[in-house]
Design an enzyme around this catalytic site. Structure first.
Site, PDB file in Angstrom:
ATOM      1  N   ALA A 145      36.725 -41.299 -16.772  1.00 44.96           N
ATOM      2  CA  ALA A 145      35.883 -41.559 -17.949  1.00 44.96           C
ATOM      3  C   ALA A 145      36.667 -41.334 -19.237  1.00 44.96           C
ATOM      4  CB  ALA A 145      34.641 -40.665 -17.915  1.00 44.96           C
ATOM      5  N   GLY A 203      35.649 -42.053  -1.377  1.00 49.36           N
ATOM      6  CA  GLY A 203      35.021 -43.298  -0.902  1.00 49.36           C
ATOM      7  C   GLY A 203      35.463 -44.536  -1.649  1.00 49.36           C
ATOM      8  N   HIS A 233      27.174 -32.626  -1.519  1.00 50.94           N
ATOM      9  CA  HIS A 233      27.663 -33.600  -0.535  1.00 50.94           C
ATOM     10  C   HIS A 233      27.440 -33.008   0.848  1.00 50.94           C
ATOM     11  CE1 HIS A 233      30.127 -36.469   1.593  1.00 50.94           C
ATOM     12  NE2 HIS A 233      30.284 -37.155   0.472  1.00 50.94           N
ATOM     13  N   HIS A 287      28.777 -31.106  -5.374  1.00 56.29           N
ATOM     14  CA  HIS A 287      29.629 -32.302  -5.494  1.00 56.29           C
ATOM     15  C   HIS A 287      29.554 -32.941  -6.873  1.00 56.29           C
ATOM     16  CE1 HIS A 287      31.845 -35.742  -4.072  1.00 56.29           C
ATOM     17  NE2 HIS A 287      30.850 -36.578  -4.240  1.00 56.29           N
ATOM     18  N   ARG A 334      22.307 -39.334  -7.165  1.00 55.45           N
ATOM     19  CA  ARG A 334      23.270 -40.415  -7.395  1.00 55.45           C
ATOM     20  C   ARG A 334      23.601 -41.170  -6.111  1.00 55.45           C
ATOM     21  NH1 ARG A 334      28.732 -40.867  -6.970  1.00 55.45           N
ATOM     22  NH2 ARG A 334      28.983 -38.672  -6.402  1.00 55.45           N
ATOM     23  N   SER A 372      30.076 -43.001  -9.300  1.00 57.60           N
ATOM     24  CA  SER A 372      30.528 -42.113 -10.389  1.00 57.60           C
ATOM     25  C   SER A 372      31.804 -42.632 -11.045  1.00 57.60           C
ATOM     26  CB  SER A 372      30.716 -40.685  -9.892  1.00 57.60           C
ATOM     27  OG  SER A 372      31.596 -40.660  -8.802  1.00 57.60           O
ATOM     28  N   LEU A 373      32.768 -43.125 -10.250  1.00 59.80           N
ATOM     29  CA  LEU A 373      33.971 -43.704 -10.871  1.00 59.80           C
ATOM     30  C   LEU A 373      33.558 -44.898 -11.733  1.00 59.80           C
ATOM     31  CD1 LEU A 373      36.505 -43.685  -7.865  1.00 59.80           C
ATOM     32  CD2 LEU A 373      36.391 -42.069  -9.772  1.00 59.80           C
TER      33      LEU A 373
END
Ligand code: SIN
Length: 501
Positions: A16, A50, A230, A330, A365, A370-371
């Site tokens: 980010a 992932g 997680h 996580h 989420r 997230s990436l």
């Protein structure tokens, strides 16, 4: 002495922050990135396994999956922004600019799109199951060579500087000396809060600094109670390490100590149920039977996930006998409240990535978003920040020694982590949350009364952990209904995704 300054100051160096720096620099700004990290591993992005989800020309379907995983608590406008910009941002930055070689289907013609829990189709771009480091290192190298970007590592932000309410800079610390740094725009990208819990997939530097600084400055924060755990983290020996959800996407099964596959009894999607459901089920089965393992025998684990195989071997884990797993902290779904351009409630202050609450994730989420959120919001905030008018620095820019450390920071962290693990974890009750809040208030009072300004970095990190931990406990107390990853054992009513807890 003149004050140090840049057009845009980015705090943090995960995907980010790097995307924000790129967005600003591409639009002509001189950018400084200040990051506590001294190595790529210091950013959570490096640890992401992932992958990064894309819409594949079906934005409505992607949007539906994100909202369903959140138990209908996501903000639809934020989700629409994410999916609308997903494919173009990935193509532009990751593929065309950085040349990331995402795995292909075999003949090199098409990507090998992966599947993870609660995705209704295969849409996850990945590099093996260590996508984060394959993105992070080239991104850092690219910006290190950029003529308008300066990266200052081993540099912590202690506080935001304000002038008439607007945020006009940050107090930075490096090597025990503090410097006030002015900027037209400040973009907070300091990541998550893993250090508040005993076991986490985050690097230990994830102490919630950005959220804490923004809170002290008066910025709005929201959804702090939604801390995602997680379900499959291996803690057999050494540091905990993630076993990606992609492994369950390829067919791995969860079994308890008696060898029974239990997930079908908890959710119709079994191992691919939303993450909060799987995390609570794993926890429950561990309590009932003593142990849960990920059975990878349905797939060819070693050839499908060679890097995870290597990780297991390094840690003395033999996957053929089942990988022992526990849920671990996580990702924080909430954070500093921002709009679809990353603007916070304070003038000139932006927030992106895990420390920001965009509204995309709501109470839970969806995997591998997230990436993507960091990339899309980072670019948008960076571009927008360039339009801020020049600030007139008022503070002195001279370096000052930080104060001496006179409290036992490690003991303080231990108390905070014990309180969070015991009472602000997978299951919560009013009684436990009050107890956790009381403990954290005590630690916070000690740290705030005992050090002189500017605070030394360890004390500042503990203060951040206290501010954010307290924020989470208070938000969890205020929300009496179980939803997504916030599960109240004393709730009067439960949302469907919270069932089977
Ligand atoms: C994983 O690989 O399981 C983590 C992906 C994510 O948290 O989005």
């Amino acid at each position: 002495m003149t004050m140090r300054s840049s057009d845009v100051l980015v705090l943090g160096s995960g995907i980010a922050g790097l995307s924000a720096a790129l967005g600003a620099a591409r639009n002509g700004a001189e950018v400084t990135i200040a990051t506590k990290a001294t190595r790529p591993e210091g950013a959570s992005t490096w640890w992401a396994q992932g992958g990064i989800a894309v819409a594949r020309k079906k934005p409505e379907q992607f949007q539906r999956d994100i909202i369903a995983a959140s138990s209908d608590t996501s903000d639809p406008d934020a989700v629409a922004t994410l999916v609308r910009h997903a494919d173009a941002a990935v193509r532009d930055v990751l593929i065309d600019t950085l040349g990331i070689g995402f795995d292909t289907g075999g003949n090199g013609a098409s990507f090998d799109y992966g599947r993870e829990a609660a995705h209704s189709t295969d849409r996850i771009l990945h590099v093996d199951a260590s996508t984060g480091k394959h993105i992070h290192v080239p991104f850092l190298n690219y910006l290190a060579d950029h003529e308008r970007v300066e990266i200052r590592d081993d540099t912590a932000a202690l506080d935001l500087l304000q002038d008439n309410g607007a945020v006009t800079g940050a107090r930075l610390e490096s090597g025990g000396r503090a410097t006030d740094w002015a900027a037209n725009a400040i973009i907070v990208a300091t990541g998550g809060i893993g250090a508040l819990y005993g076991q986490s997939t985050n690097p230990r530097g994830a102490t919630g600094d950005g959220i804490a600084m923004a809170t002290r400055a008066g910025a709005a924060v929201d959804d702090l109670e939604y801390v995602q755990f997680h379900p499959t983290v291996c803690v057999e020996s050494g540091d905990p390490f993630l076993i990606s959800e992609a492994v369950r996407g390829e067919g791995a099964l969860l079994r308890n100590a008696t060898g029974d596959r239990f997930m079908p009894a908890y959710h119709e999607d079994a191992e691919l149920a939303p993450r909060d459901v799987v995390a609570r089920a794993v926890d429950r089965e561990r309590q009932k039977t003593g142990r849960v393992v990920l059975d990878v025998s349905p797939l060819d684990f070693a050839s499908t996930f060679p890097d995870l195989m290597a990780l297991c071997e390094e840690n003395g884990v033999d996957p053929s006998t089942g990988i022992p797993v526990v849920p671990a902290e996580h990702f924080l779904c909430g954070g500093i409240d921002v709009d679809t351009r990353g603007r916070t409630s304070l003038d000139r202050l932006y927030a992106v990535g895990e420390c920001a609450r965009t509204g995309v994730h709501g109470a839970n989420r969806l995997a591998s978003t997230s990436l993507l959120e960091g990339l899309v919001w980072g670019l948008r905030a960076g571009e927008t920040s360039v339009g801020e008018s020049p600030v007139r620095p008022t503070a002195e820019g001279r370096k000052r020694e930080v104060g001496s450390l006179s409290v036992d920071v490690e003991a303080g962290f231990t108390r905070v982590r014990d309180a969070m693990d015991t009472h602000v974890s997978l299951r919560r009750s009013a009684e436990g949350l009050h107890a956790a809040a009381a403990t954290i208030r005590e630690v916070k009072a000690e740290i705030e009364s005992d050090v002189s300004a500017p605070m030394p970095r360890p004390a500042s990190e503990l203060r951040s952990a206290c501010t954010v931990g307290l924020g989470i406990a208070e938000a969890a107390l205020a929300n009496e209904q179980s939803v997504g990853c916030h599960y109240r054992t004393d709730a009067s009513a439960e949302a469907p995704a919270a069932a089977n807890g």
